[in-house]
Design a protein around this motif. Sequence first.
Motif, PDB file in Angstrom:
ATOM      1  N   VAL A 248       9.229 106.838  59.558  1.00  0.00           N
ATOM      2  CA  VAL A 248       9.293 108.192  60.111  1.00  0.00           C
ATOM      3  C   VAL A 248      10.075 108.188  61.425  1.00  0.00           C
ATOM      4  O   VAL A 248       9.794 107.409  62.333  1.00  0.00           O
ATOM      5  CB  VAL A 248       7.881 108.762  60.352  1.00  0.00           C
ATOM      6  N   ASN A 249      11.068 109.070  61.484  1.00  0.00           N
ATOM      7  CA  ASN A 249      11.829 109.276  62.715  1.00  0.00           C
ATOM      8  C   ASN A 249      11.066 110.295  63.567  1.00  0.00           C
ATOM      9  O   ASN A 249      10.988 111.476  63.213  1.00  0.00           O
ATOM     10  CB  ASN A 249      13.226 109.799  62.381  1.00  0.00           C
ATOM     11  N   ILE A 250      10.515 109.863  64.671  1.00  0.00           N
ATOM     12  CA  ILE A 250       9.662 110.740  65.470  1.00  0.00           C
ATOM     13  C   ILE A 250      10.451 111.862  66.142  1.00  0.00           C
ATOM     14  O   ILE A 250       9.870 112.840  66.615  1.00  0.00           O
ATOM     15  CB  ILE A 250       8.886 109.921  66.535  1.00  0.00           C
ATOM     16  N   ARG A 251      11.785 111.764  66.156  1.00  0.00           N
ATOM     17  CA  ARG A 251      12.594 112.818  66.782  1.00  0.00           C
ATOM     18  C   ARG A 251      12.673 114.064  65.905  1.00  0.00           C
ATOM     19  O   ARG A 251      12.702 115.182  66.419  1.00  0.00           O
ATOM     20  CB  ARG A 251      14.000 112.288  67.063  1.00  0.00           C
ATOM     21  N   ASN A 252      12.741 113.876  64.589  1.00  0.00           N
ATOM     22  CA  ASN A 252      12.849 115.033  63.697  1.00  0.00           C
ATOM     23  C   ASN A 252      11.766 115.070  62.626  1.00  0.00           C
ATOM     24  O   ASN A 252      11.760 115.964  61.773  1.00  0.00           O
ATOM     25  CB  ASN A 252      14.229 115.080  63.038  1.00  0.00           C
ATOM     26  N   ASN A 253      10.881 114.050  62.632  1.00  0.00           N
ATOM     27  CA  ASN A 253       9.755 113.984  61.699  1.00  0.00           C
ATOM     28  C   ASN A 253      10.205 113.804  60.250  1.00  0.00           C
ATOM     29  O   ASN A 253       9.495 114.185  59.317  1.00  0.00           O
ATOM     30  CB  ASN A 253       8.867 115.227  61.814  1.00  0.00           C
ATOM     31  N   ASP A 254      11.396 113.252  60.041  1.00  0.00           N
ATOM     32  CA  ASP A 254      11.859 112.929  58.694  1.00  0.00           C
ATOM     33  C   ASP A 254      11.459 111.503  58.335  1.00  0.00           C
ATOM     34  O   ASP A 254      11.456 110.615  59.189  1.00  0.00           O
ATOM     35  CB  ASP A 254      13.380 113.055  58.592  1.00  0.00           C
ATOM     36  N   ARG A 255      11.168 111.332  57.056  1.00  0.00           N
ATOM     37  CA  ARG A 255      10.825 109.989  56.566  1.00  0.00           C
ATOM     38  C   ARG A 255      12.001 109.443  55.753  1.00  0.00           C
ATOM     39  O   ARG A 255      12.556 110.153  54.911  1.00  0.00           O
ATOM     40  CB  ARG A 255       9.571 110.029  55.695  1.00  0.00           C
ATOM     41  N   ARG A 256      12.349 108.209  55.997  1.00  0.00           N
ATOM     42  CA  ARG A 256      13.421 107.540  55.257  1.00  0.00           C
ATOM     43  C   ARG A 256      12.936 106.188  54.745  1.00  0.00           C
ATOM     44  O   ARG A 256      12.353 105.417  55.512  1.00  0.00           O
ATOM     45  CB  ARG A 256      14.650 107.299  56.139  1.00  0.00           C
ATOM     46  N   VAL A 257      13.218 105.923  53.463  1.00  0.00           N
ATOM     47  CA  VAL A 257      12.918 104.619  52.877  1.00  0.00           C
ATOM     48  C   VAL A 257      14.147 104.172  52.088  1.00  0.00           C
ATOM     49  O   VAL A 257      14.754 104.964  51.352  1.00  0.00           O
ATOM     50  CB  VAL A 257      11.680 104.667  51.951  1.00  0.00           C
ATOM     51  N   LEU A 258      14.513 102.925  52.256  1.00  0.00           N
ATOM     52  CA  LEU A 258      15.716 102.363  51.635  1.00  0.00           C
ATOM     53  C   LEU A 258      15.322 101.251  50.665  1.00  0.00           C
ATOM     54  O   LEU A 258      14.466 100.419  50.972  1.00  0.00           O
ATOM     55  CB  LEU A 258      16.625 101.790  52.723  1.00  0.00           C
ATOM     56  N   ALA A 259      15.966 101.252  49.491  1.00  0.00           N
ATOM     57  CA  ALA A 259      15.814 100.150  48.528  1.00  0.00           C
ATOM     58  C   ALA A 259      17.192  99.551  48.294  1.00  0.00           C
ATOM     59  O   ALA A 259      18.159 100.298  48.051  1.00  0.00           O
ATOM     60  CB  ALA A 259      15.219 100.646  47.220  1.00  0.00           C
ATOM     61  N   GLU A 260      17.304  98.245  48.379  1.00  0.00           N
ATOM     62  CA  GLU A 260      18.605  97.610  48.174  1.00  0.00           C
ATOM     63  C   GLU A 260      18.445  96.231  47.565  1.00  0.00           C
ATOM     64  O   GLU A 260      17.380  95.611  47.627  1.00  0.00           O
ATOM     65  CB  GLU A 260      19.379  97.517  49.488  1.00  0.00           C
ATOM     66  N   ARG A 261      19.529  95.774  46.953  1.00  0.00           N
ATOM     67  CA  ARG A 261      19.564  94.399  46.439  1.00  0.00           C
ATOM     68  C   ARG A 261      21.012  93.929  46.429  1.00  0.00           C
ATOM     69  O   ARG A 261      21.948  94.749  46.412  1.00  0.00           O
ATOM     70  CB  ARG A 261      18.915  94.289  45.065  1.00  0.00           C
ATOM     71  N   THR A 262      21.186  92.623  46.403  1.00  0.00           N
ATOM     72  CA  THR A 262      22.516  92.031  46.465  1.00  0.00           C
ATOM     73  C   THR A 262      22.884  91.390  45.131  1.00  0.00           C
ATOM     74  O   THR A 262      22.047  90.726  44.503  1.00  0.00           O
ATOM     75  CB  THR A 262      22.593  90.992  47.595  1.00  0.00           C
ATOM     76  N   TYR A 263      24.124  91.610  44.732  1.00  0.00           N
ATOM     77  CA  TYR A 263      24.692  91.010  43.531  1.00  0.00           C
ATOM     78  C   TYR A 263      25.913  90.175  43.916  1.00  0.00           C
ATOM     79  O   TYR A 263      26.621  90.501  44.876  1.00  0.00           O
ATOM     80  CB  TYR A 263      25.141  92.084  42.537  1.00  0.00           C
ATOM     81  N   VAL A 264      26.157  89.127  43.152  1.00  0.00           N
ATOM     82  CA  VAL A 264      27.389  88.351  43.277  1.00  0.00           C
ATOM     83  C   VAL A 264      27.991  88.270  41.882  1.00  0.00           C
ATOM     84  O   VAL A 264      27.416  87.633  40.991  1.00  0.00           O
ATOM     85  CB  VAL A 264      27.129  86.940  43.849  1.00  0.00           C
ATOM     86  N   VAL A 265      29.118  88.948  41.671  1.00  0.00           N
ATOM     87  CA  VAL A 265      29.744  89.051  40.352  1.00  0.00           C
ATOM     88  C   VAL A 265      30.937  88.116  40.285  1.00  0.00           C
ATOM     89  O   VAL A 265      31.909  88.293  41.035  1.00  0.00           O
ATOM     90  CB  VAL A 265      30.178  90.497  40.057  1.00  0.00           C
ATOM     91  N   GLY A 266      30.880  87.138  39.403  1.00  0.00           N
ATOM     92  CA  GLY A 266      31.956  86.171  39.269  1.00  0.00           C
ATOM     93  C   GLY A 266      32.647  86.263  37.923  1.00  0.00           C
ATOM     94  O   GLY A 266      32.015  86.575  36.906  1.00  0.00           O
ATOM     95  N   THR A 267      33.948  86.041  37.923  1.00  0.00           N
ATOM     96  CA  THR A 267      34.707  85.891  36.690  1.00  0.00           C
ATOM     97  C   THR A 267      35.708  84.768  36.904  1.00  0.00           C
ATOM     98  O   THR A 267      35.759  84.172  37.989  1.00  0.00           O
ATOM     99  CB  THR A 267      35.392  87.206  36.278  1.00  0.00           C
ATOM    100  N   THR A 268      36.498  84.459  35.894  1.00  0.00           N
ATOM    101  CA  THR A 268      37.339  83.269  35.998  1.00  0.00           C
ATOM    102  C   THR A 268      38.737  83.501  35.446  1.00  0.00           C
ATOM    103  O   THR A 268      38.954  84.390  34.615  1.00  0.00           O
ATOM    104  CB  THR A 268      36.677  82.090  35.267  1.00  0.00           C
ATOM    105  N   CYS A 269      39.647  82.709  35.933  1.00  0.00           N
ATOM    106  CA  CYS A 269      41.032  82.630  35.457  1.00  0.00           C
ATOM    107  C   CYS A 269      41.812  83.914  35.689  1.00  0.00           C
ATOM    108  O   CYS A 269      42.089  84.268  36.830  1.00  0.00           O
ATOM    109  CB  CYS A 269      41.079  82.191  33.993  1.00  0.00           C
ATOM    110  N   THR A 270      42.127  84.651  34.633  1.00  0.00           N
ATOM    111  CA  THR A 270      43.107  85.724  34.713  1.00  0.00           C
ATOM    112  C   THR A 270      42.456  87.098  34.760  1.00  0.00           C
ATOM    113  O   THR A 270      41.455  87.343  34.093  1.00  0.00           O
ATOM    114  CB  THR A 270      44.036  85.654  33.482  1.00  0.00           C
ATOM    115  N   ILE A 271      43.031  88.008  35.562  1.00  0.00           N
ATOM    116  CA  ILE A 271      42.673  89.427  35.526  1.00  0.00           C
ATOM    117  C   ILE A 271      43.963  90.217  35.301  1.00  0.00           C
ATOM    118  O   ILE A 271      44.927  90.057  36.044  1.00  0.00           O
ATOM    119  CB  ILE A 271      41.997  89.887  36.828  1.00  0.00           C
ATOM    120  N   CYS A 272      43.975  91.052  34.267  1.00  0.00           N
ATOM    121  CA  CYS A 272      45.134  91.880  33.964  1.00  0.00           C
ATOM    122  C   CYS A 272      44.721  93.347  34.031  1.00  0.00           C
ATOM    123  O   CYS A 272      43.570  93.696  33.734  1.00  0.00           O
ATOM    124  CB  CYS A 272      45.685  91.580  32.575  1.00  0.00           C
ATOM    125  N   ALA A 273      45.654  94.211  34.428  1.00  0.00           N
ATOM    126  CA  ALA A 273      45.392  95.646  34.549  1.00  0.00           C
ATOM    127  C   ALA A 273      46.507  96.421  33.868  1.00  0.00           C
ATOM    128  O   ALA A 273      47.666  95.990  33.840  1.00  0.00           O
ATOM    129  CB  ALA A 273      45.306  96.046  36.019  1.00  0.00           C
TER     130      ALA A 273
END
Length: 280
Positions: A248-273
């Motif tokens: 709770v932010n006592i200045r404005n009486n708003d409540r904030r809650v955060l959920a987060e997680r970390t990912y590490v995405v790997g691939t290999t060799c060639t990437i074509c677009a």
Amino acid sequence: MPAGLRQTVQGISGTPLPHGILGASCSTVIDVTEDSIHELNGVEWLAMGCCPARDWPDPCEDPVPGAPTEKEFCRPETEHATPITVYAGAECSAPGFSYEEARAQALASLALGEQHAVEAGFMRTKLTQDAMDITPAEGPLSMAQGVAALEGCLAENYGGVGTLHVPAGAAALLGCCNILREDPATGTLRTFVGNCAVIGAGYSYLNQGPGNIPAAPGTAWLYITGPLVIRRGPVDVIPDRGRASASVNIRNNDRRVLAERTYVVGTTCTICAVNVRVCE
């Protein structure tokens, strides 16, 4: 029945798209443990199988014009993957909005939206940075031509099964020419060559090409990579239950809650677009 106050009921839950980067069986998802938690800082490895195998002529036969005269050797490269942290936050006036309600909102948003965020992060930090653009000088290709060009690019540079990355907004066009088929046993979408397909809402949201250049109107960017290995960290809720009052932010009486997680995405060799047309 007379009109009255609306009844409060349970919110409507959702289901993540089944063929996204986390839902498709294209990806190997590894949940990191306490023993491997440092992998969430990023990982590196020595590339395997990126060096080509080549043919060698029969020394007993007469030389063929253009045939190699000595065998080539390849130095394997070090590859790496960087972390992508995804999050969802809930905010409301504290009176009538408890910490547990805010926590449930944040966790629900993360569960439904994290796949979208991982796809966008992977496109922004890896696909657009390392891809070889094979769009011809004449301009964007049709969807079928684009997939064919990508599969040719991957096959010429990598001998294994790869992963096709398609924006969700362009996915319907894949059915026009029967480009993909669904494996009835696993539900995996595959091309006739055998490459796996990820249909990503995060790719559709960004729709960027090499160098993070946005796609022109009426076009979309498709990518193809090697296989995907995704390391996934635990969900962190901030603040945790032990410090619920800190939400709770006592200045404005708003409540904030955060959920987060970390990912590490790997691939290999060639990437074509390749850039394709989505409006004919």
